[in-house]
Enzyme design. Sequence first.
Site, PDB file in Angstrom:
ATOM      1  N   GLU A  95      89.399  48.814  44.401  1.00  0.00           N
ATOM      2  CA  GLU A  95      90.096  49.538  45.711  1.00  0.00           C
ATOM      3  C   GLU A  95      89.267  50.967  45.975  1.00  0.00           C
ATOM      4  O   GLU A  95      89.119  51.266  47.121  1.00  0.00           O
ATOM      5  CB  GLU A  95      91.587  49.750  45.555  1.00  0.00           C
ATOM      6  CG  GLU A  95      92.392  49.362  46.766  1.00  0.00           C
ATOM      7  CD  GLU A  95      93.813  49.588  46.121  1.00  0.00           C
ATOM      8  OE1 GLU A  95      94.468  48.594  46.577  1.00  0.00           O
ATOM      9  OE2 GLU A  95      94.392  50.571  45.850  1.00  0.00           O
ATOM     10  N   LYS A 107      98.663  42.993  55.843  1.00  0.00           N
ATOM     11  CA  LYS A 107     100.107  43.388  55.970  1.00  0.00           C
ATOM     12  C   LYS A 107     100.251  43.305  57.445  1.00  0.00           C
ATOM     13  O   LYS A 107     101.457  42.764  57.743  1.00  0.00           O
ATOM     14  CB  LYS A 107     100.322  44.971  55.636  1.00  0.00           C
ATOM     15  CG  LYS A 107     100.158  45.220  54.188  1.00  0.00           C
ATOM     16  CD  LYS A 107     100.608  46.691  53.805  1.00  0.00           C
ATOM     17  CE  LYS A 107     100.133  47.109  52.593  1.00  0.00           C
ATOM     18  NZ  LYS A 107     100.376  48.675  52.317  1.00  0.00           N
ATOM     19  N   HIS A 113      85.318  30.135  26.061  1.00  0.00           N
ATOM     20  CA  HIS A 113      85.231  28.603  26.010  1.00  0.00           C
ATOM     21  C   HIS A 113      85.844  28.439  27.332  1.00  0.00           C
ATOM     22  O   HIS A 113      86.019  27.069  27.824  1.00  0.00           O
ATOM     23  CB  HIS A 113      86.402  28.154  25.001  1.00  0.00           C
ATOM     24  CG  HIS A 113      86.131  28.595  23.777  1.00  0.00           C
ATOM     25  ND1 HIS A 113      85.598  27.525  22.894  1.00  0.00           N
ATOM     26  CD2 HIS A 113      86.050  29.798  23.163  1.00  0.00           C
ATOM     27  CE1 HIS A 113      85.214  28.324  21.546  1.00  0.00           C
ATOM     28  NE2 HIS A 113      85.799  29.604  21.903  1.00  0.00           N
TER      29      HIS A 113
HETATM   30  O1  PA5 Z   1      96.438  52.352  44.852  1.00  0.00           O
HETATM   31  C1  PA5 Z   1      97.338  52.278  45.792  1.00  0.00           C
HETATM   32  O2  PA5 Z   1      97.495  53.133  46.768  1.00  0.00           O
HETATM   33  C2  PA5 Z   1      98.016  50.967  46.440  1.00  0.00           C
HETATM   34  O3  PA5 Z   1      97.633  49.985  45.131  1.00  0.00           O
HETATM   35  C3  PA5 Z   1      99.538  51.232  46.001  1.00  0.00           C
HETATM   36  O4  PA5 Z   1      99.744  51.544  44.948  1.00  0.00           O
HETATM   37  C4  PA5 Z   1     100.459  50.026  46.308  1.00  0.00           C
HETATM   38  O5  PA5 Z   1     100.099  49.599  47.544  1.00  0.00           O
HETATM   39  C5  PA5 Z   1     101.979  50.103  46.423  1.00  0.00           C
HETATM   40  O6  PA5 Z   1     102.137  51.300  47.265  1.00  0.00           O
HETATM   41  P1  PA5 Z   1     103.442  52.013  47.361  1.00  0.00           P
HETATM   42  O7  PA5 Z   1     103.637  52.737  45.919  1.00  0.00           O
HETATM   43  O8  PA5 Z   1     103.182  53.078  48.564  1.00  0.00           O
HETATM   44  O9  PA5 Z   1     104.715  51.165  47.165  1.00  0.00           O
END
Ligand code: PA5
Length: 446
Positions: free
Chosen positions: A286, A421, A307
């Site tokens: 990310e 989303k 394996h």
């Molecule tokens: O790293 C990030 O920002 C995302 O992985 C969020 O943690 C994830 O989408 C969850 O978001 P939230 O904590 O707003 O529910």
Amino acid sequence: MALTFNSHYAKAFLRPNDLAGLEPSVYLAHDLLESKTGLGNDFLGWTTLPTDYDHEEFGRIKKAAEKIRRDTDILIVIGIGGSYLGARAAIEFLKGPYYNQLAKDGPQIYFAGNSISGSYLSDILEMCKGKRVSLNIISKSGTTTEPAVAFRVLRRYLEEQYGEAEAASRIYCTTDRARGTLLQLAKEKGYECFVIPDDVGGRFSVLTAVGLLPIAAAGADIDALMAGAAAAQKEYNLRSLSDNPCYTYAALRNAFYRKGKEVELLVSYEPRFTMMSEWFKQLYGESEGKDHKGLFPASVTFSTDLHSMGQFIQDGTRLMFETVVTIGDTGCDVTIEEEQNNGDGLNFLSGRTMTEVNEKAFLGTVLAHTDGGVPNLVIHVDRADEENLGRLIYFFEKACAISGYLLGVNPFDQPGVESYKKNMFALLGKPGYDEQKAELEARLLV
Ligand code: PA5
């Protein structure tokens, strides 16, 4: 040394100037982090978190964890992405993958809201029957669909079991300090709340209440965890490429990426590390995977995956380097005993521990894979304990930030996550998405 890094098994793949050439860029990245003037500079709270955190809240986290350990058989931690992976990774690293089966004086801990699978959630509900249950809902935005749906279902279950007042005393909410639907609901219902600081993004949040409450509920020592991270904060802030292993690692990843090694395979030899690898993949995927750039973070657990994926790594497309995390002492071991008739031919191993055999598997593999053209970097921690975990977390976070700046991306945003989303909301008929719904449906096969 609690954590060591070595590039011995990568040297044959590097030229003398590969690292030296990156030195100015590493120092620039360091300066940008220090002066908070780089991309995403409003999300740098994690850099000082180990030494600069809310002590009053830290105390409340410990108290809540003690209460959960006293009055709960099953704690369900609801969250996804950065609000899920760190806690689960830490608990498995410290307590092992069979924590739930082996937990004696604390609750079993299950994770929900990390998928949209009805069967997964239904299994969790089934496990709750006849058990004393508590919930920890974690969401920074408070609006993420997966945890919100799971929370609606599990909250109703708790309210039916205990009535509203007792259910409220069993629900712990970790969210934004001032905003969001979840905070609103928590205030209305009277849940105890913990804060995800504004300047700490989800994937960098494991050392906030996001990770600390579930980790403490599992019986781990969160003071030692923070102490390890604090030591790392100091150690890995050294403005040096050769004497700061965190910066050497970041620079080498970048050097391999420039040489066309587009996949980084995180390798471990301990199943207890598998969820840490998942956490690592989110952190790096990310943070770096944007603007059509970035190393693809992948992971394997050896010898299991030798394996399955071993053939490809040894002999397939040459597109990767490996970063191997080895752990010296996991706290328990098994010795292989001598057998009189030696029917299975294993007496050459008698008297040796599984850890000794595993180490030879690592050494044999590292040589085979480098022979096969795969550079290996090695990170070693001497024990699977809280202090080392704190160090490892900070090591990977800091190296990730430096790596992102070396790549020229903002390591602290995640614009790409929104696309699915929007489509999902449109297809589900969420108000406000009507036009997209028709357009998307016209493109679908069904
Ligand atoms: O790293 C990030 O920002 C995302 O992985 C969020 O943690 C994830 O989408 C969850 O978001 P939230 O904590 O707003 O529910």
